[in-house]
Design a protein around this motif. Structure first.
Motif, mmCIF file in Angstrom:
data_model
loop_
_atom_site.group_PDB
_atom_site.id
_atom_site.type_symbol
_atom_site.label_atom_id
_atom_site.label_comp_id
_atom_site.label_asym_id
_atom_site.label_seq_id
_atom_site.Cartn_x
_atom_site.Cartn_y
_atom_site.Cartn_z
ATOM 1 N N LEU A 1 2.270 3.012 -9.734
ATOM 2 C CA LEU A 1 2.709 2.042 -10.740
ATOM 3 C C LEU A 1 3.059 2.706 -12.072
ATOM 4 C CD1 LEU A 1 0.089 -0.771 -10.058
ATOM 5 C CD2 LEU A 1 2.523 -0.827 -9.518
ATOM 6 N N VAL B 1 -1.092 -11.799 -11.074
ATOM 7 C CA VAL B 1 -1.805 -10.830 -10.240
ATOM 8 C C VAL B 1 -3.136 -11.346 -9.697
ATOM 9 C CG1 VAL B 1 -0.725 -8.825 -11.340
ATOM 10 C CG2 VAL B 1 -2.868 -9.725 -12.245
ATOM 11 N N LEU C 1 -1.891 -3.576 -3.399
ATOM 12 C CA LEU C 1 -1.219 -2.456 -4.061
ATOM 13 C C LEU C 1 -2.099 -1.210 -4.078
ATOM 14 C CD1 LEU C 1 -0.107 -5.121 -6.235
ATOM 15 C CD2 LEU C 1 1.506 -3.245 -6.202
ATOM 16 N N GLN C 2 -3.019 -1.099 -3.136
ATOM 17 C CA GLN C 2 -3.883 0.064 -3.114
ATOM 18 C C GLN C 2 -3.057 1.323 -2.892
ATOM 19 O OE1 GLN C 2 -7.049 -0.694 -0.316
ATOM 20 N NE2 GLN C 2 -8.166 -1.889 -1.827
ATOM 21 N N ILE D 1 -5.407 -4.263 -6.897
ATOM 22 C CA ILE D 1 -4.808 -3.232 -7.751
ATOM 23 C C ILE D 1 -5.950 -2.490 -8.435
ATOM 24 C CG2 ILE D 1 -3.175 -2.681 -9.589
ATOM 25 C CD1 ILE D 1 -2.030 -5.496 -9.314
ATOM 26 N N GLN E 1 -4.809 2.509 -11.355
ATOM 27 C CA GLN E 1 -3.374 2.357 -11.106
ATOM 28 C C GLN E 1 -2.751 1.423 -12.131
ATOM 29 O OE1 GLN E 1 -4.385 2.092 -6.583
ATOM 30 N NE2 GLN E 1 -2.295 1.480 -6.902
ATOM 31 N N LEU E 2 -3.427 0.326 -12.407
ATOM 32 C CA LEU E 2 -2.928 -0.656 -13.353
ATOM 33 C C LEU E 2 -2.783 -0.053 -14.743
ATOM 34 C CD1 LEU E 2 -2.010 -3.558 -13.452
ATOM 35 C CD2 LEU E 2 -4.358 -4.233 -13.959
ATOM 36 N N ARG F 1 0.841 -1.203 0.000
ATOM 37 C CA ARG F 1 0.000 0.000 0.000
ATOM 38 C C ARG F 1 0.874 1.250 0.000
ATOM 39 N NH1 ARG F 1 -2.810 -0.266 5.171
ATOM 40 N NH2 ARG F 1 -1.102 -1.668 5.626
#
Length: 147
Positions: A117, A127, A112-113, A132, A136-137, A93
């Motif tokens: 990225l 994944v 991955l909040q 995610i 973001q991705l 995070r």
């Protein structure tokens, strides 16, 4: 607070000695939060379950490292080599992963909040079950067929 003995061992630069220590002390928590390991060679190292929150790992070589179940929240991993790394169930995070190489990394169940990225390389990364957010991705570089 970072463990100075563990930090000194990491800085020795010999992966086999560091992994031997880990095998001999499997239940000892690795506490390296807030340390500066920028540009360090940590490839193939077993850091499973380590607390590396707020650590500076920018441009570090962590290829094929075991970081499963590690805490890397708010860590700076910008420009680092995480190709083939095991980041399954890791807490990333608010980590800075901009320009990081995550090709072939295992991000299964990772959080991955709010991670950065931008320009991260994610080809062949796993994944499934990772947290995610799609916005973001969309900032990462994935292969032509996705991941």
């Amino acid at each position: 607070m970072a463990n100075q003995q563990q930090l000194d061992l990491l800085k020795q630069g010999v992966a086999t000695a560091r992994n031997t220590w880990r095998e001999e002390h499997p239940d000892t928590p690795i506490t390296l939060n807030g340390v500066d390991l920028s540009e360090a060679n940590l490839g193939e190292l077993n850091l499973a379950g380590a607390d590396l929150s707020q650590a500076n790992l920018s441009r570090a070589d962590l290829n094929n490292a075991n970081l499963s179940k590690s805490t890397l929240a708010q860590a700076d991993l910008s420009g680092s080599n995480l190709a083939g790394a095991d980041l399954s169930d890791a807490d990333l995070r608010e980590a800075n992963l901009s320009h990081a190489d995550l090709n072939g990394a295992d991000l299964t169940g990772a959080n991955l909040q709010s991670a950065d990225l931008r320009e991260a390389l994610l080809e062949w990364a796993t994944v499934e079950g990772a947290l995610i957010p799609s916005e973001q991705l969309s900032q990462a570089k994935v292969g032509p067929d996705g991941m």
